[in-house]
Design a protein around this motif. Structure first.
Motif, PDB file in Angstrom:
ATOM      1  N   GLY A 148      14.191 -30.481  47.045  1.00 33.77           N
ATOM      2  CA  GLY A 148      14.578 -31.346  48.087  1.00 33.77           C
ATOM      3  C   GLY A 148      15.288 -30.424  49.154  1.00 33.77           C
ATOM      4  N   GLN A 188      12.504 -39.155  51.170  1.00 31.93           N
ATOM      5  CA  GLN A 188      13.563 -39.811  50.545  1.00 31.93           C
ATOM      6  C   GLN A 188      14.393 -40.717  51.225  1.00 31.93           C
ATOM      7  OE1 GLN A 188      15.504 -38.695  46.923  1.00 31.93           O
ATOM      8  NE2 GLN A 188      13.522 -37.815  46.001  1.00 31.93           N
ATOM      9  N   SER A 189      14.545 -40.452  52.715  1.00 30.23           N
ATOM     10  CA  SER A 189      15.639 -40.846  53.550  1.00 30.23           C
ATOM     11  C   SER A 189      15.275 -41.613  54.543  1.00 30.23           C
ATOM     12  CB  SER A 189      16.119 -39.619  54.260  1.00 30.23           C
ATOM     13  OG  SER A 189      15.177 -38.824  54.758  1.00 30.23           O
ATOM     14  N   ILE A 210      15.028 -34.825  52.038  1.00 31.15           N
ATOM     15  CA  ILE A 210      16.213 -35.808  51.786  1.00 31.15           C
ATOM     16  C   ILE A 210      17.457 -35.806  52.919  1.00 31.15           C
ATOM     17  CG2 ILE A 210      15.780 -35.238  49.173  1.00 31.15           C
ATOM     18  CD1 ILE A 210      18.236 -33.400  49.271  1.00 31.15           C
ATOM     19  N   ARG A 216      19.518 -35.600  41.993  1.00 29.92           N
ATOM     20  CA  ARG A 216      19.345 -34.446  43.032  1.00 29.92           C
ATOM     21  C   ARG A 216      20.771 -33.362  42.881  1.00 29.92           C
ATOM     22  NH1 ARG A 216      19.608 -39.256  45.701  1.00 29.92           N
ATOM     23  NH2 ARG A 216      21.414 -38.265  46.607  1.00 29.92           N
TER      24      ARG A 216
END
Ligand code: PLP
Length: 242
Positions: free
Chosen positions: A56, A99-100, A80, A221
């Motif tokens: 990530g 992912q954000s 991320i 993470r």
């Protein structure tokens, strides 16, 4: 350097397995994403060759700069960090998952470009579970309506929810944020939005991965616990410069 990364990685994997045992969960249900901001490609390569395959990055520039150094590796690259609309074209060149996602304008721009390219991308919705103004992510109370909006874009495959949560030296203060992401997930599933049958939880970092696993995390993470401290020297890493 190599030895440190490999022994750290083993230690983190052990922490994950032990946390799963304690929580009565199957370790196969918890993936490890390596958070590699500021980590050079040579070091990432060591961890990947030891069996890691999800990395990530928080900055599009780092995705770009490390691309050549990671060539030939079978990896999933997740984004991320905070995503700005003017970086979307570039993020789509390198990332396999975002992912954000926390803004409709970003979803619209992703969709526009993906439609042109005739493909889709995996996304997680970032939720602000700590209530801190400085953190990105949608408010938990807006999650159902936000997911309904995002679900309209055929090019965005919603895989789950992501949170950073409250980071504190006192572990028990971190737990409510993690529990809140799980509750938010449950609420969304109860709303029975067509096409949304399961949602993975991306939560837990070096400090709080055990708590996150106890609260149902499906992806931790981890950066510092594998690659060491990022704050060596004068360079302080700043999310807002992404
Ligand atoms: C840096 C980062 C992590 C990893 O944090 P560590 O404390 O180094 O394990 C996880 N998630 C996000 C979004 C990050 O920016």
């Amino acid at each position: 350097m190599e030895n440190h990364i490999l022994s750290n990685l083993k230690a983190v994997q052990k922490r994950i397995t032990q946390a799963c045992e304690k929580a009565g969960r199957n370790p196969d249900d918890v993936q490890l994403l390596l958070a590699t901001k500021t980590v050079p490609a040579e070091k990432i390569r060591i961890a990947v060759e030891a069996g890691s395959y999800i990395i990530g990055e928080n900055k599009v520039q780092e995705l770009r700069d490390k691309d050549a150094g990671l060539a030939g590796l079978k990896i999933e690259r997740h984004f991320i960090g905070h995503l700005q609309t003017n970086k979307i074209k570039d993020v789509l060149k390198y990332a396999t998952c975002i992912q954000s996602l926390d803004r409709i304008v970003v979803a619209e721009e992703l969709d526009r470009r993906l439609q042109k390219e005739g493909r889709s991308i995996d996304v997680f919705i970032q939720v602000n579970t700590s209530g801190e103004e400085s953190k990105f992510g949608i408010e938990p109370g807006h999650a159902v309506s936000f997911i309904q909006e995002i679900q309209k874009f055929d090019t965005l495959k919603i895989k789950g929810l992501m949170t950073i949560g409250l980071l504190d030296v006192e572990k028990e203060k971190m737990r409510p944020s993690l529990a809140l992401l799980r509750h938010t997930r449950d609420q969304i599933l109860e709303a029975r939005i067509p096409g949304i049958d399961t949602l993975a939880l991306s939560m837990g970092m070096s400090q709080d991965l055990e708590l996150a696993i106890a609260e149902g995390s499906n992806m931790v993470r981890v950066g510092t616990a594998v690659f060491g401290n990022r704050f060596l020297g004068k360079e302080i890493w700043n999310e807002n410069e992404a």
